[in-house]
Design an enzyme around this catalytic site. Structure first.
Site, mmCIF file in Angstrom:
data_model
loop_
_atom_site.group_PDB
_atom_site.id
_atom_site.type_symbol
_atom_site.label_atom_id
_atom_site.label_comp_id
_atom_site.label_asym_id
_atom_site.label_seq_id
_atom_site.Cartn_x
_atom_site.Cartn_y
_atom_site.Cartn_z
ATOM 1 N N LYS A 235 41.083 27.630 19.989
ATOM 2 C CA LYS A 235 42.254 28.474 21.330
ATOM 3 C C LYS A 235 42.376 27.779 22.792
ATOM 4 O O LYS A 235 43.148 27.965 23.273
ATOM 5 C CB LYS A 235 41.776 29.728 21.934
ATOM 6 N N HIS B 261 41.753 45.042 15.520
ATOM 7 C CA HIS B 261 42.281 43.341 15.354
ATOM 8 C C HIS B 261 43.400 42.776 13.923
ATOM 9 O O HIS B 261 43.136 42.116 13.399
ATOM 10 C CB HIS B 261 41.615 42.255 15.589
ATOM 11 N N ARG C 27 50.226 29.611 9.228
ATOM 12 C CA ARG C 27 50.198 29.944 7.999
ATOM 13 C C ARG C 27 51.457 30.717 7.649
ATOM 14 O O ARG C 27 51.868 31.427 8.518
ATOM 15 C CB ARG C 27 48.731 30.526 7.813
HETATM 16 C C1 MV4 Z 1 44.228 39.670 24.687
HETATM 17 C C2 MV4 Z 1 44.472 40.740 25.892
HETATM 18 C C3 MV4 Z 1 44.396 41.691 27.140
HETATM 19 N N1 MV4 Z 1 44.381 40.245 27.421
HETATM 20 N N2 MV4 Z 1 43.946 38.392 26.124
HETATM 21 C C4 MV4 Z 1 42.696 40.223 20.548
HETATM 22 C C5 MV4 Z 1 42.894 39.231 19.585
HETATM 23 C C6 MV4 Z 1 42.903 38.268 19.879
HETATM 24 N N3 MV4 Z 1 43.280 36.979 19.036
HETATM 25 C C7 MV4 Z 1 43.715 38.504 21.684
HETATM 26 N N4 MV4 Z 1 42.807 39.257 21.505
HETATM 27 C C8 MV4 Z 1 43.565 39.996 23.058
HETATM 28 N N5 MV4 Z 1 43.661 38.906 24.286
HETATM 29 C C9 MV4 Z 1 44.462 39.379 26.994
HETATM 30 N N6 MV4 Z 1 44.784 37.881 28.437
HETATM 31 C C10 MV4 Z 1 44.841 42.085 24.799
HETATM 32 C C11 MV4 Z 1 44.404 40.888 23.009
HETATM 33 C C12 MV4 Z 1 43.931 42.109 22.000
HETATM 34 C C13 MV4 Z 1 44.807 42.520 21.373
HETATM 35 C C14 MV4 Z 1 46.228 41.082 20.811
HETATM 36 C C15 MV4 Z 1 46.694 41.124 20.265
HETATM 37 C C16 MV4 Z 1 46.400 42.678 18.830
HETATM 38 C C17 MV4 Z 1 46.071 43.492 19.020
HETATM 39 C C18 MV4 Z 1 44.926 43.304 19.973
HETATM 40 C C19 MV4 Z 1 43.820 44.936 20.244
HETATM 41 C C20 MV4 Z 1 43.080 44.579 21.552
HETATM 42 C C21 MV4 Z 1 43.270 43.636 22.460
#
Ligand code: MV4
Length: 498
Positions: free
Chosen positions: A116, A234, A293
């Site tokens: 990441k 997620h 993907r």
């Molecule tokens: C975040 C965020 C808020 N702020 N990054 C969740 C999974 C991972 N791939 C990244 N995620 C998030 N990153 C920052 N700086 C909130 C999430 C997040 C989220 C992102 C996409 C889809 C669903 C989510 C559910 C909770 C938190």
């Protein structure tokens, strides 16, 4: 063009890929584990090879066995689907070493996007906006330093990340140390890599992603966005194209599409891929990560653009050029997808595998069903219990919503529990209808629907019960209940008298 393709996957996506291969006149080789002997992807394939016992670590994740099967059956290429080995750079490299075409991006691009922090660096190099954060793993002291400079709340994230594992929100300095330790140990357990980096936390973001398609000659286009904000732990639950937010602000599609292409170009990307963005309350968007993907939710993009993403993936892997330019991509109408699971939404979404004793599928205008089940099949408990993806297309979001409700009514699955009824509730929800979507939507939906009724309501119910009781006692003998008022009141009275 390829003559024969092996599909290194199972379930609905193996069936989905097979359908396109058949339309292209390409033979399909299925692989299967013990648990999948009777599965639809095996029945539909031209040829099939058993690759091991039920646990995926002994079958669908075994690179050696899958390559052996491909050689034995004389396949020219391998489609990895999603999950399993689809984002495994070693697998992509091993395919190429075995003179088999991996239908996807290069091993190097998969590797770059798998870290990441490396993905952030690539996005920055390409000029895509990222959330303020660190572009390298940090120590506890460095995380504290970042927070002091940028302010709380922050989000600790695993470098090897994905699925929210090793992610911790921190609201103030006193909570940092234990959150850092928790995040690192969870990351170690999940990925055998305890490295942590830091980002500023975006509150209640939307998750909007851009579909990309690039050929091996340097051409790349975006196919617009998908709104994937409705998800739980997620895991996406429901997806839409277009995003209702982008539909209101069409300039966002171009800006996000361009940013996604720049990030992918910086990684030397080709084939299908998706760039995920977080979008904040001011409609600012930030690169989050790139999925290298085909995605589960690709059907909504196909319905709205009229393209076959699997066909394009296969053509690109065979060395062909993209058959259209960015200007030729058009978006028509609105599509929604629901992921239909064998699970109990009213018991913490616990998987509910078992035998299907009844199955009626939704049909008619604007319906697309990507499934892998048939009447009498037993949903195996070894894998993700996704039964089907139900997608609908209509002229606009309102019509697509009504069409989805109609399709869910037609859908009847017996013998197991499913989330069909849960989707109907979401589709009727006022917040969903108003498209006020964010990644906390389902959590808030449950709070709104399961909240204890306010005292005023309780008092009203008690008063009504008392009134009905009085009426029941005072009712004239021999007079039919309905004659004293509505059938509704009569029913209530009967209930009280029983
Ligand atoms: C975040 C965020 C808020 N702020 N990054 C969740 C999974 C991972 N791939 C990244 N995620 C998030 N990153 C920052 N700086 C909130 C999430 C997040 C989220 C992102 C996409 C889809 C669903 C989510 C559910 C909770 C938190």
């Amino acid at each position: 063009m390829f003559r024969k393709v092996l599909i290194a996957n199972r379930g609905e996506i193996a069936v989905r890929v097979m359908r396109t291969l058949r339309e292209m006149g390409i033979a399909a080789v299925a692989v299967y584990s013990d648990a999948d002997r009777t599965s639809l992807h095996v029945r539909m394939a031209d040829e099939a090879e058993h690759i091991g016992p039920s646990p995926s670590s002994d079958s669908y994740l075994r690179i050696d066995r899958i390559l052996d099967a491909a050689r034995k059956h004389g396949a020219d290429a391998i489609h990895p689907g999603y999950g399993f080995l689809s984002e495994n750079a070693d697998f992509a490299a091993a395919c190429e070493d075995a003179a088999l075409v991996f239908i996807g991006p290069s091993a190097a691009a998969i590797r770059a996007m798998g870290s990441k922090t490396a993905a952030r660096q690539v996005a920055i190099a390409g000029g895509a906006p990222v959330v303020p954060g660190t572009d390298h793993p940090v120590t506890l002291a460095e995380a504290a330093g970042f927070a002091r400079e940028n302010g709380y709340p922050i989000l600790l994230k695993a470098v090897a990340g994905g699925g929210g594992k090793g992610m911790r929100r921190v609201d103030s300095e006193p909570g940092l140390e234990s959150a850092f330790r928790d995040a690192a140990s969870e990351a170690e357990r999940s990925f055998r890599n305890s490295e942590i980096y830091v980002e500023k936390l975006i509150e209640r973001p939307r998750h909007i992603e851009i579909q990309l398609l690039g050929d091996r000659h340097g051409n790349m286009v975006h196919l617009g966005e998908r709104e994937c904000s409705i998800q739980r732990r997620h895991q996406k639950v429901m997806e839409e194209c277009p995003s209702p937010l982008v539909a209101l602000h069409p300039e966002m599609r171009h800006a996000m599409g361009e940013a996604a292409i720049r990030a992918a170009r910086a990684a030397g990307y080709y084939n299908a891929g998706t760039v995920e963005f977080l979008v904040d309350g001011e409609r600012r968007f930030y690169f989050l990560e790139m999925n290298t993907r085909l995605q589960v939710e690709h059907p909504v993009t196909e319905l709205v653009t009229g393209l076959d993403l699997v066909k394009l993936q296969v053509e690109i892997a065979a060395g062909e050029r993209l058959p259209f330019s960015q200007e030729q991509v058009t978006w028509r109408g609105s599509a929604i997808e629901c992921r239909i699971y064998a699970e109990d939404p009213y018991n913490d979404f616990l998987p509910f595998p078992g035998k299907l004793t009844r199955l009626t599928r939704p049909l008619g205008p604007g319906i697309r069903l990507d499934g892998c089940v048939y009447d009498g099949w037993t949903v195996p408990m070894e894998y993700d219990p996704l039964l089907a993806k139900l997608a609908v297309w209509a002229a606009n979001r309102e019509d697509a919503t009504e069409r989805m409700i109609r399709a869910l009514r037609e859908y009847d699955v017996g013998g197991i529990r499913t989330n069909l009824g849960f989707f109907r509730q979401i589709l009727e929800d006022v917040e969903f209808r108003a498209a006020r979507l964010h990644t906390g939507f389902i959590e808030e939906f449950f709070q709104r629907h399961h909240a204890p009724r306010p005292p005023a309501d309780l008092a009203a119910v008690a008063a009504l019960a008392a009134a009905l009781h009085t009426m029941a006692g005072a009712g004239q003998p021999g007079v039919p209940a309905a004659a004293n008022g509505s059938a509704w009141l009569a029913a209530g009275r009967k209930g009280l008298l029983r």
